[in-house]
Design a protein around this motif. Structure first.
Motif, PDB file in Angstrom:
ATOM      1  N   MET A   1       1.205  -1.051   0.035  1.00 64.46           N
ATOM      2  CA  MET A   1      -0.132   0.286  -0.038  1.00 64.46           C
ATOM      3  C   MET A   1       1.400   1.267  -0.183  1.00 64.46           C
ATOM      4  O   MET A   1       1.798   1.330   0.874  1.00 64.46           O
ATOM      5  CB  MET A   1      -1.160   0.090   1.249  1.00 64.46           C
ATOM      6  CG  MET A   1      -1.929   1.097   1.748  1.00 64.46           C
ATOM      7  SD  MET A   1      -3.330   1.225   2.893  1.00 64.46           S
ATOM      8  CE  MET A   1      -2.838  -0.313   3.958  1.00 64.46           C
ATOM      9  N   SER A   2       1.048   1.986  -0.920  1.00 66.41           N
ATOM     10  CA  SER A   2       1.694   3.171  -1.201  1.00 66.41           C
ATOM     11  C   SER A   2       0.917   4.440  -0.660  1.00 66.41           C
ATOM     12  O   SER A   2      -0.287   4.034  -0.234  1.00 66.41           O
ATOM     13  CB  SER A   2       1.563   3.726  -2.967  1.00 66.41           C
ATOM     14  OG  SER A   2       2.616   4.945  -2.949  1.00 66.41           O
ATOM     15  N   THR A   3       2.082   5.333   0.537  1.00 69.18           N
ATOM     16  CA  THR A   3       1.303   6.595   0.858  1.00 69.18           C
ATOM     17  C   THR A   3       1.875   8.020   0.564  1.00 69.18           C
ATOM     18  O   THR A   3       1.607   9.200   0.536  1.00 69.18           O
ATOM     19  CB  THR A   3       1.411   6.285   2.155  1.00 69.18           C
ATOM     20  OG1 THR A   3       3.287   6.522   2.081  1.00 69.18           O
ATOM     21  CG2 THR A   3       0.694   4.954   3.155  1.00 69.18           C
ATOM     22  N   ARG A  27      -9.012   7.719  10.766  1.00 76.74           N
ATOM     23  CA  ARG A  27      -9.769   7.374  10.434  1.00 76.74           C
ATOM     24  C   ARG A  27      -9.158   5.688  10.307  1.00 76.74           C
ATOM     25  O   ARG A  27     -11.123   4.944  10.528  1.00 76.74           O
ATOM     26  CB  ARG A  27      -9.618   7.800   8.633  1.00 76.74           C
ATOM     27  CG  ARG A  27     -10.956   7.011   8.170  1.00 76.74           C
ATOM     28  CD  ARG A  27     -10.776   8.205   6.694  1.00 76.74           C
ATOM     29  NE  ARG A  27     -10.220   8.552   6.257  1.00 76.74           N
ATOM     30  CZ  ARG A  27      -9.868   8.466   4.269  1.00 76.74           C
ATOM     31  NH1 ARG A  27     -10.237   7.910   3.961  1.00 76.74           N
ATOM     32  NH2 ARG A  27      -8.770   9.138   4.521  1.00 76.74           N
ATOM     33  N   PHE A  28      -8.453   5.133   9.882  1.00 78.69           N
ATOM     34  CA  PHE A  28      -7.987   3.399  10.874  1.00 78.69           C
ATOM     35  C   PHE A  28      -8.497   3.349  11.441  1.00 78.69           C
ATOM     36  O   PHE A  28      -8.813   2.583  12.806  1.00 78.69           O
ATOM     37  CB  PHE A  28      -6.524   3.353   9.725  1.00 78.69           C
ATOM     38  CG  PHE A  28      -6.229   1.608  10.025  1.00 78.69           C
ATOM     39  CD1 PHE A  28      -6.195   0.993   9.023  1.00 78.69           C
ATOM     40  CD2 PHE A  28      -5.526   1.098  11.305  1.00 78.69           C
ATOM     41  CE1 PHE A  28      -5.514   0.021   8.965  1.00 78.69           C
ATOM     42  CE2 PHE A  28      -4.848   0.025  11.417  1.00 78.69           C
ATOM     43  CZ  PHE A  28      -5.462  -0.569  10.055  1.00 78.69           C
ATOM     44  N   ALA A  29      -7.956   4.600  12.500  1.00 72.64           N
ATOM     45  CA  ALA A  29      -7.911   3.846  13.756  1.00 72.64           C
ATOM     46  C   ALA A  29      -9.230   3.664  14.258  1.00 72.64           C
ATOM     47  O   ALA A  29      -9.741   2.727  14.795  1.00 72.64           O
ATOM     48  CB  ALA A  29      -7.297   5.145  14.853  1.00 72.64           C
ATOM     49  N   LEU A  30     -10.283   4.415  13.978  1.00 70.97           N
ATOM     50  CA  LEU A  30     -11.761   4.526  14.386  1.00 70.97           C
ATOM     51  C   LEU A  30     -12.537   3.234  13.706  1.00 70.97           C
ATOM     52  O   LEU A  30     -12.889   2.560  14.571  1.00 70.97           O
ATOM     53  CB  LEU A  30     -12.646   5.696  13.799  1.00 70.97           C
ATOM     54  CG  LEU A  30     -13.808   6.017  13.274  1.00 70.97           C
ATOM     55  CD1 LEU A  30     -14.201   5.763  15.123  1.00 70.97           C
ATOM     56  CD2 LEU A  30     -14.483   7.122  12.798  1.00 70.97           C
ATOM     57  N   TRP A  31     -11.858   2.827  12.391  1.00 66.17           N
ATOM     58  CA  TRP A  31     -11.851   1.453  11.593  1.00 66.17           C
ATOM     59  C   TRP A  31     -11.954   0.276  12.842  1.00 66.17           C
ATOM     60  O   TRP A  31     -12.575  -0.338  12.717  1.00 66.17           O
ATOM     61  CB  TRP A  31     -11.975   1.814  10.619  1.00 66.17           C
ATOM     62  CG  TRP A  31     -12.432   2.435   9.477  1.00 66.17           C
ATOM     63  CD1 TRP A  31     -14.118   3.349   9.144  1.00 66.17           C
ATOM     64  CD2 TRP A  31     -11.700   2.689   7.611  1.00 66.17           C
ATOM     65  NE1 TRP A  31     -13.764   3.883   8.078  1.00 66.17           N
ATOM     66  CE2 TRP A  31     -12.557   3.461   7.630  1.00 66.17           C
ATOM     67  CE3 TRP A  31     -10.691   2.589   7.810  1.00 66.17           C
ATOM     68  CZ2 TRP A  31     -12.520   4.185   6.199  1.00 66.17           C
ATOM     69  CZ3 TRP A  31     -10.474   3.432   6.125  1.00 66.17           C
ATOM     70  CH2 TRP A  31     -10.624   4.273   5.168  1.00 66.17           C
ATOM     71  N   ALA A  32     -10.477   0.435  12.968  1.00 66.58           N
ATOM     72  CA  ALA A  32     -10.337  -0.900  14.208  1.00 66.58           C
ATOM     73  C   ALA A  32     -10.953  -0.902  15.259  1.00 66.58           C
ATOM     74  O   ALA A  32     -11.694  -1.856  15.417  1.00 66.58           O
ATOM     75  CB  ALA A  32      -8.672  -0.397  14.100  1.00 66.58           C
ATOM     76  N   GLU A  33     -10.975   0.715  15.970  1.00 64.00           N
ATOM     77  CA  GLU A  33     -12.005   0.445  16.902  1.00 64.00           C
ATOM     78  C   GLU A  33     -13.490  -0.037  16.688  1.00 64.00           C
ATOM     79  O   GLU A  33     -14.470  -1.004  17.893  1.00 64.00           O
ATOM     80  CB  GLU A  33     -12.086   1.742  17.878  1.00 64.00           C
ATOM     81  CG  GLU A  33     -12.671   1.701  18.601  1.00 64.00           C
ATOM     82  CD  GLU A  33     -12.974   3.137  19.198  1.00 64.00           C
ATOM     83  OE1 GLU A  33     -14.566   3.900  19.936  1.00 64.00           O
ATOM     84  OE2 GLU A  33     -11.945   4.582  19.285  1.00 64.00           O
ATOM     85  N   LEU A  43     -10.821  -1.624   5.036  1.00 63.33           N
ATOM     86  CA  LEU A  43     -11.099  -0.816   4.358  1.00 63.33           C
ATOM     87  C   LEU A  43     -10.400   0.664   3.834  1.00 63.33           C
ATOM     88  O   LEU A  43     -10.525   0.461   2.813  1.00 63.33           O
ATOM     89  CB  LEU A  43     -11.861  -0.014   5.580  1.00 63.33           C
ATOM     90  CG  LEU A  43     -13.279  -0.719   6.305  1.00 63.33           C
ATOM     91  CD1 LEU A  43     -13.427  -0.270   7.327  1.00 63.33           C
ATOM     92  CD2 LEU A  43     -13.876  -0.716   4.785  1.00 63.33           C
ATOM     93  N   ALA A  44      -8.793   0.546   4.038  1.00 62.74           N
ATOM     94  CA  ALA A  44      -8.069   1.204   4.136  1.00 62.74           C
ATOM     95  C   ALA A  44      -7.633   0.984   2.842  1.00 62.74           C
ATOM     96  O   ALA A  44      -7.190   2.039   2.152  1.00 62.74           O
ATOM     97  CB  ALA A  44      -6.628   0.879   5.292  1.00 62.74           C
ATOM     98  N   ASP A  45      -7.121  -0.663   2.105  1.00 60.48           N
ATOM     99  CA  ASP A  45      -6.965  -0.689   1.084  1.00 60.48           C
ATOM    100  C   ASP A  45      -8.196  -0.855  -0.295  1.00 60.48           C
ATOM    101  O   ASP A  45      -7.740  -0.452  -1.028  1.00 60.48           O
ATOM    102  CB  ASP A  45      -6.976  -2.565   1.334  1.00 60.48           C
ATOM    103  CG  ASP A  45      -5.938  -3.125   1.880  1.00 60.48           C
ATOM    104  OD1 ASP A  45      -4.776  -1.810   2.135  1.00 60.48           O
ATOM    105  OD2 ASP A  45      -5.871  -3.830   2.191  1.00 60.48           O
ATOM    106  N   ALA A  46      -9.495  -0.503   0.112  1.00 59.89           N
ATOM    107  CA  ALA A  46     -10.468  -0.138  -0.315  1.00 59.89           C
ATOM    108  C   ALA A  46     -10.360   1.400  -1.114  1.00 59.89           C
ATOM    109  O   ALA A  46     -10.687   1.892  -2.151  1.00 59.89           O
ATOM    110  CB  ALA A  46     -11.901  -0.741   0.381  1.00 59.89           C
TER     111      ALA A  46
END
Length: 191
Positions: A1-3, A27-33, A43-46
């Motif tokens: 995954m490139s940033t 956003r990733f932290a919220l999704w993980a929670e 979700l991040a990959d999407a």
């Protein structure tokens, strides 16, 4: 995954802007929670996939327009001693007026339609760098740009190339044997 972020010129930037990285991490932290780390990664990959689809489906002329607008924005910011990633109401309004007044490299002002396109394109790059550009600030800049365009019309100052001449039937390749006008045969135009 490139940033890596991509500049409108199509060149990838090796530096991820901190604001973008912070937003992505939040956003990733919220999704993980809410969903767990594995689902958050999907979700991040999407999101990455959607960004790539958008990049690939953006027409080349749009990317070129954004790149040209950014170069004008850079010239404006350098001339005024302003930071490129501060697209505030005041800066955007000043930019719009500058575009109409002397924005071209030759010191002449742009036509109103060109200035509007450049304003819109110049707003894209700060957003790509995580800078929030308020819709209200954009609207204020557009309103002032439109008011400036009205003033140009009142002063009967015409800019740009003007309306293109209409094509005549004889100008159309393979138009031999067709009527001279849309009205049909026997309705030749008098010159």
């Amino acid at each position: 995954m490139s940033t890596a972020t991509e500049h409108p010129s199509g060149e990838a930037s090796a530096v991820l802007v901190p604001a973008v990285a912070d937003e992505r991490a939040a956003r990733f932290a919220l999704w993980a929670e809410r969903q767990g780390v594995e689902v958050a990664q999907r979700l991040a990959d999407a999101e990455d996939f959607a960004n790539e689809v958008q990049r690939r489906l953006t027409p080349a002329h749009t990317t070129d327009t954004y790149a040209k607008a950014w170069r004008v924005w850079e010239r404006f910011c350098a001339e005024r001693g302003l930071p490129e990633l501060e697209a505030t109401r005041g800066v955007l309004v000043t930019f719009g007026v500058w575009l109409l007044d002397r924005g071209q490299a030759n010191g002449k002002g742009y036509a109103a339609s060109s200035a509007s396109t450049i304003l819109a394109g110049a707003i894209v790059e700060p957003r790509r760098h995580g800078v929030e550009v308020s819709r209200d600030d954009q609207a204020q800049a557009r309103t002032q740009l439109e008011a400036g365009a009205v003033e140009l019309l009142k002063a009967e100052e015409r800019r740009g190339r003007g309306q293109a001449a209409a094509a005549e039937v004889p100008d159309v390749p393979g138009g031999e044997g067709l009527p001279d006008t849309l009205a049909g045969p026997g309705t030749r135009r008098s010159s």
